[in-house]
Scaffold this active site. Structure first.
Site, PDB file in Angstrom:
ATOM      1  N   ILE A  65     -24.833  10.967 -11.861  1.00 20.87           N
ATOM      2  CA  ILE A  65     -24.786  10.724 -13.306  1.00 20.87           C
ATOM      3  C   ILE A  65     -26.211  10.463 -13.797  1.00 20.87           C
ATOM      4  O   ILE A  65     -26.590   9.336 -14.117  1.00 20.87           O
ATOM      5  CB  ILE A  65     -23.864   9.537 -13.651  1.00 20.87           C
ATOM      6  CG1 ILE A  65     -22.496   9.690 -12.977  1.00 20.87           C
ATOM      7  CG2 ILE A  65     -23.678   9.430 -15.170  1.00 20.87           C
ATOM      8  CD1 ILE A  65     -21.578   8.490 -13.153  1.00 20.87           C
ATOM      9  N   PRO A  66     -27.039  11.528 -13.836  1.00 20.97           N
ATOM     10  CA  PRO A  66     -28.396  11.329 -14.348  1.00 20.97           C
ATOM     11  C   PRO A  66     -28.342  10.934 -15.817  1.00 20.97           C
ATOM     12  O   PRO A  66     -27.510  11.440 -16.575  1.00 20.97           O
ATOM     13  CB  PRO A  66     -29.060  12.695 -14.148  1.00 20.97           C
ATOM     14  CG  PRO A  66     -27.950  13.665 -13.945  1.00 20.97           C
ATOM     15  CD  PRO A  66     -26.775  12.899 -13.442  1.00 20.97           C
ATOM     16  N   HIS A  67     -29.203  10.005 -16.197  1.00 20.28           N
ATOM     17  CA  HIS A  67     -29.173   9.521 -17.575  1.00 20.28           C
ATOM     18  C   HIS A  67     -30.540   8.991 -17.984  1.00 20.28           C
ATOM     19  O   HIS A  67     -31.376   8.669 -17.138  1.00 20.28           O
ATOM     20  CB  HIS A  67     -28.105   8.432 -17.748  1.00 20.28           C
ATOM     21  CG  HIS A  67     -28.285   7.269 -16.831  1.00 20.28           C
ATOM     22  ND1 HIS A  67     -27.824   7.284 -15.532  1.00 20.28           N
ATOM     23  CD2 HIS A  67     -28.874   6.073 -17.005  1.00 20.28           C
ATOM     24  CE1 HIS A  67     -28.124   6.134 -14.954  1.00 20.28           C
ATOM     25  NE2 HIS A  67     -28.770   5.384 -15.824  1.00 20.28           N
ATOM     26  N   GLY A  68     -30.722   8.929 -19.288  1.00 20.37           N
ATOM     27  CA  GLY A  68     -31.968   8.414 -19.831  1.00 20.37           C
ATOM     28  C   GLY A  68     -31.880   8.264 -21.328  1.00 20.37           C
ATOM     29  O   GLY A  68     -30.888   8.656 -21.948  1.00 20.37           O
TER      30      GLY A  68
END
Length: 150
Positions: A65-68
């Site tokens: 779950i890549p996030h930014g």
């Protein structure tokens, strides 16, 4: 909370072509750039890489779950991708990731951003959901899996 409030059919990649973490992140950002030409895809890619350097977003069970956060965004955006072959993503269980949920949020919506991440994490902890996601035949079937899960 419904995924389709932040996800749209054009933001589903049923078969990721990428073979590395950086490539996957760039491929997941690409549909946003295609939808909003003014979107800074290079900046988004760097934000995601910076987040990965703090600690992997590969949470195990084939899921990442890549996030930014980005100042330039006006709303939260989710992009979903699937890799049937799997991609080494430095996951906590050391296994390749096959399911990717990218979440990008504006700087000013921290609470909502965290609630969405928690919702996605709960959803992906369900083995039957993961199986349905991985076996969906095409992007339309993936959309149906995603919208039925809300």
């Amino acid at each position: 909370m419904r995924l389709e409030d932040y996800l749209q059919p054009d933001f589903i990649i049923g078969e990721l072509a990428s073979e590395s973490k950086s490539e996957v992140l760039a491929e997941l950002v690409a549909p946003i750039k295609a939808h909003w030409p003014e979107f800074d895809a290079k900046r988004a890619h760097q934000v995601l890489l910076d987040r990965e350097n703090l600690g992997t977003t590969g949470i195990g069970d084939g899921v990442a779950i890549p996030h930014g956060k980005m100042e330039s965004l006006e709303r939260i955006v989710i992009v979903v991708g699937r890799s049937r072959a799997g991609v080494s993503f430095d996951a906590l269980d050391f296994k390749p990731c096959r399911i990717f949920f990218l979440v990008l949020a504006p700087e000013h919506v921290a609470g909502l951003h965290l609630r969405i991440l928690a919702h996605i994490s709960r959803l992906l902890s369900d083995e039957s959901f993961r199986r349905a996601f991985l076996t969906a035949e095409n992007d339309v079937a993936l959309w149906q899996v995603l919208t039925a899960a809300a």
